[in-house]
Design a protein around this motif. Structure first.
Motif, PDB file in Angstrom:
ATOM      1  N   LYS A   1      14.166   4.230   6.636  1.00  0.00           N
ATOM      2  CA  LYS A   1      13.412   5.266   5.931  1.00  0.00           C
ATOM      3  C   LYS A   1      14.106   5.651   4.624  1.00  0.00           C
ATOM      4  O   LYS A   1      15.323   5.860   4.603  1.00  0.00           O
ATOM      5  CB  LYS A   1      13.261   6.499   6.824  1.00  0.00           C
ATOM      6  CG  LYS A   1      12.426   6.239   8.073  1.00  0.00           C
ATOM      7  CD  LYS A   1      12.288   7.468   8.930  1.00  0.00           C
ATOM      8  CE  LYS A   1      13.574   7.781   9.663  1.00  0.00           C
ATOM      9  NZ  LYS A   1      13.406   8.882  10.645  1.00  0.00           N
TER      10      LYS A   1
ATOM     11  N   SER B   1       7.786   0.160  -0.237  1.00  0.00           N
ATOM     12  CA  SER B   1       6.849  -0.025   0.884  1.00  0.00           C
ATOM     13  C   SER B   1       6.594  -1.510   1.120  1.00  0.00           C
ATOM     14  O   SER B   1       6.538  -1.978   2.266  1.00  0.00           O
ATOM     15  CB  SER B   1       5.531   0.701   0.611  1.00  0.00           C
ATOM     16  OG  SER B   1       5.729   2.102   0.562  1.00  0.00           O
TER      17      SER B   1
ATOM     18  N   TYR C   1      10.121  -0.749   3.798  1.00  0.00           N
ATOM     19  CA  TYR C   1      10.744   0.547   4.020  1.00  0.00           C
ATOM     20  C   TYR C   1       9.659   1.592   4.305  1.00  0.00           C
ATOM     21  O   TYR C   1       8.543   1.501   3.773  1.00  0.00           O
ATOM     22  CB  TYR C   1      11.544   0.997   2.795  1.00  0.00           C
ATOM     23  CG  TYR C   1      12.799   0.196   2.550  1.00  0.00           C
ATOM     24  CD1 TYR C   1      13.955   0.436   3.291  1.00  0.00           C
ATOM     25  CD2 TYR C   1      12.830  -0.809   1.580  1.00  0.00           C
ATOM     26  CE1 TYR C   1      15.111  -0.301   3.068  1.00  0.00           C
ATOM     27  CE2 TYR C   1      13.979  -1.551   1.353  1.00  0.00           C
ATOM     28  CZ  TYR C   1      15.118  -1.291   2.100  1.00  0.00           C
ATOM     29  OH  TYR C   1      16.250  -2.031   1.883  1.00  0.00           O
ATOM     30  N   GLU C   2      10.000   2.561   5.122  1.00  0.00           N
ATOM     31  CA  GLU C   2       9.126   3.716   5.323  1.00  0.00           C
ATOM     32  C   GLU C   2       9.489   4.747   4.255  1.00  0.00           C
ATOM     33  O   GLU C   2      10.594   5.302   4.272  1.00  0.00           O
ATOM     34  CB  GLU C   2       9.325   4.300   6.720  1.00  0.00           C
ATOM     35  CG  GLU C   2       8.440   5.498   7.029  1.00  0.00           C
ATOM     36  CD  GLU C   2       8.688   6.047   8.413  1.00  0.00           C
ATOM     37  OE1 GLU C   2       8.582   7.279   8.583  1.00  0.00           O
ATOM     38  OE2 GLU C   2       9.012   5.247   9.326  1.00  0.00           O
TER      39      GLU C   2
ATOM     40  N   THR D   1       9.111   8.157   1.889  1.00  0.00           N
ATOM     41  CA  THR D   1       8.656   9.536   1.710  1.00  0.00           C
ATOM     42  C   THR D   1       9.064   9.974   0.318  1.00  0.00           C
ATOM     43  O   THR D   1      10.185   9.682  -0.116  1.00  0.00           O
ATOM     44  CB  THR D   1       9.284  10.472   2.755  1.00  0.00           C
ATOM     45  OG1 THR D   1       8.938  10.018   4.066  1.00  0.00           O
ATOM     46  CG2 THR D   1       8.781  11.897   2.575  1.00  0.00           C
TER      47      THR D   1
END
Length: 236
Positions: free
Chosen positions: A3, A22, A26-27, A29
């Motif tokens: 993340k 992305s 990868y995650e 935020t």
């Protein structure tokens, strides 16, 4: 899936980073200011933070310091600021790496990979004592210094000392080889391998931060010693 928390207010750069990472699985935020960044840090618990230094609600260096007070997550500063003083200020605030804009996405990806890898798995270098490294290493002197290698934590007189992963790796290497002198190049290679750029000055900053955390008198250290013209060594 690892993340990534991106703290970046520029919509174009933020969207570009989000899309690229992305696609790299990868995650991602994203936060657009410091307040959101701190909130997402707690909610998401990322594996790495990408931090811009110029934010609308607070100075990025101050935010870096705030993150470091509550987390040991690797912090990669991504900034338009190119002055050496900016890099040093970021490192002193707890950043682990610094990348100047503009940059190549391949370099960004390499640095993220290196930072996450080294935060999750202790570096295995030629200078490390062996593959059968003990779970704990205990050093005694005027202080009782304990390294918990499994949890990647440092205790001084049974008090938990917060360290960045870079600081821990330096401490682990020095403590595992008491009396051995390491030059800056050796310490750089232990931290990053050859896939990320670290300067001699960055090593000096990490050493200074460690001395502040473990020494009674940081200006007259008894454990992390400077060997003038060569590098550093650890003494019990």
């Amino acid at each position: 899936m690892n993340k990534v928390l991106i703290i970046e207010d520029d919509p174009m750069i933020g969207e570009m980073l989000s899309m690229y990472l992305s696609e790299e699985d990868y995650e991602v935020t994203r936060a657009v200011n410091g307040e959101q960044g701190l909130a997402q840090l707690e909610a998401v618990r990322p594996d790495i933070v990408l931090l811009d230094l110029v934010l609308p609600d607070m100075d990025g260096t101050r935010l870096c310091r705030g993150i470091r007070e509550v987390s040991t997550v690797p912090i990669l500063v991504v900034s338009m600021r190119t002055e050496v003083t900016d890099r040093i200020d970021a490192l002193l605030a707890g950043a682990d790496d610094y990348l100047c804009k503009p940059f190549s996405m391949r370099e960004l990806s390499a640095r993220i990979t290196a930072l996450i890898r080294r935060s999750h798995y202790p570096a295995q270098t030629a200078a490390a004592p062996s593959e059968q490294e003990p779970e704990q290493a205990v050093m005694k002197g005027d202080k009782h210094i304990t390294l918990d290698l499994e949890r990647r934590t440092v205790y001084v007189d049974d008090r938990l000392i917060e360290t960045t992963y870079s600081e821990f790796e330096i401490m682990r290497l020095l403590c595992a080889n008491p009396g051995k002198v390491f030059n800056r190049e050796s310490l750089i290679n232990a931290l990053r391998g050859f896939d990320s750029f670290v300067t001699d000055r960055a090593i000096d900053v990490h050493i200074a931060n460690l001395r502040k955390k473990i020494e009674y008198e940081p200006r007259e250290p008894k454990h992390i010693k400077t060997v003038w013209g060569v590098g550093y060594k650890f003494e019990m």
